[in-house]
Scaffold this motif. Structure first.
Motif, PDB file in Angstrom:
ATOM      1  N   ARG A 109     -61.922  46.711 -78.653  1.00 32.56           N
ATOM      2  CA  ARG A 109     -63.147  47.472 -78.890  1.00 32.56           C
ATOM      3  C   ARG A 109     -64.273  47.115 -77.923  1.00 32.56           C
ATOM      4  N   GLU A 132     -68.324  58.950 -76.941  1.00 35.61           N
ATOM      5  CA  GLU A 132     -66.936  59.357 -76.731  1.00 35.61           C
ATOM      6  C   GLU A 132     -66.371  58.676 -75.482  1.00 35.61           C
ATOM      7  N   ARG A 143     -64.973  55.023 -75.822  1.00 38.16           N
ATOM      8  CA  ARG A 143     -63.732  54.740 -76.548  1.00 38.16           C
ATOM      9  C   ARG A 143     -62.690  54.159 -75.596  1.00 38.16           C
ATOM     10  N   LYS A 178     -62.909  53.217 -81.227  1.00 34.58           N
ATOM     11  CA  LYS A 178     -64.344  53.474 -81.241  1.00 34.58           C
ATOM     12  C   LYS A 178     -65.137  52.212 -80.900  1.00 34.58           C
TER      13      LYS A 178
END
Length: 288
Positions: free
Chosen positions: A10, A64, A67, A73
């Motif tokens: 992440r 977006e 990501r 996310k």
């Protein structure tokens, strides 16, 4: 199984959703700026979200792109005015989550600004920052890593532009666009030029700037004596786009009697400070 542990992939992203501009910074990469509006729809007013749908449409494309593999996310560290209510902070959190965040943590804007301006907020001696943004003027005093006092005035560069537009229309019968008023604001400030528009600009700006200076002076006078002495010694750090307005620093110095200095990166101090704070938030796992 380690391959599918989302947390290790992440991205952790610093986000400054400002009244005029939204700024995003990740790791050691550069900063991205986008306007905080969709067409004529402004997502924020006075530093807080007033149009959640517009905020979503602004944030969704930029999140977006953060990501990993198109599906993991990012976790977001956002910033809010120091006087933001619980409902205002929740609106910001909800907009960021809806736009594609896995988790969100919110910190006070002046704290991020102080860190971004390279103030040592962990010092046992008090230090002060004044962040003059487009929608809010936010002041805070720090000592030993904590915000020990804060003051926010809803109104910043946006109010200054509108004051200029109103004055020019009344005096010169000319309708200015916001962009034109902003150019006058950045070029003239409180300095006096020979052009008629400059004189009108100064006359329009002074009441707004005086209100800001009065609020900061009153905030300083209410501080305990030992805190005030520390600030007299260390000075006041000025950040935000308003820090670049000609004459503002001098006006604050005259009103407070304290040395005022401008951060080397006033416009980006908030998002850069949030980026610097990110490792601490990750270490303490303060996401929600």
């Amino acid at each position: 199984m380690t391959l599918f542990n989302m947390d290790q992939w992440r991205q952790h992203v610093a986000l400054d959703v400002g009244t005029a501009t939204t700024r995003i910074a990740t790791g050691n990469c550069g900063m991205v700026e986008v306007p905080s509006r969709i067409g004529s729809r402004k997502a924020l007013h006075d530093g807080v979200i007033v149009d959640p749908e517009a905020a979503f449409r602004i944030l969704q494309p930029v999140l977006e792109r953060r990501r990993v593999f198109g599906m993991v996310k990012p976790s977001i560290l956002g910033c809010a005015p120091s006087d933001a209510s619980d409902s205002e902070r929740q609106l910001l959190t909800d907009a960021i989550m809806k736009a594609g965040a896995a988790a969100v943590s919110i910190i006070p804007e002046p704290l991020a600004a102080a860190v971004g301006a390279n103030l040592d907020v962990s010092s046992p001696y008090a230090q002060m920052v004044v962040d003059v943004g487009d929608g809010v003027t936010d002041c805070a005093v720090f000592r030993s890593g904590k915000v020990i006092a804060s003051y926010a005035l809803r109104g910043g560069c946006c109010r200054m532009r509108h004051a200029i537009m109103t004055a020019v229309k009344a005096v010169q019968q000319t309708v200015l666009l916001e962009e034109e008023a902003d150019l006058l604001l950045r070029d003239c400030g409180t300095s006096r030029h020979s052009e008629p528009a400059a004189g009108t600009t100064v006359a329009a700006l002074l009441p707004v700037l005086e209100e800001i200076a009065d609020g900061i002076d009153s905030f300083l006078r209410d501080l305990p004596n030992d805190i005030g002495c520390d600030i007299i010694y260390s000075g006041i750090c000025l950040t935000g786009g308003g820090a670049l307005i000609p004459g503002l620093r001098h006006l604050l110095e005259e009103r407070t009697g304290i040395n005022v200095f401008t951060a080397s990166n006033p416009r980006s101090a908030v998002v850069e400070g949030a980026r610097a704070i990110l490792p601490v938030v990750v270490m303490l796992n303060r996401w929600r």
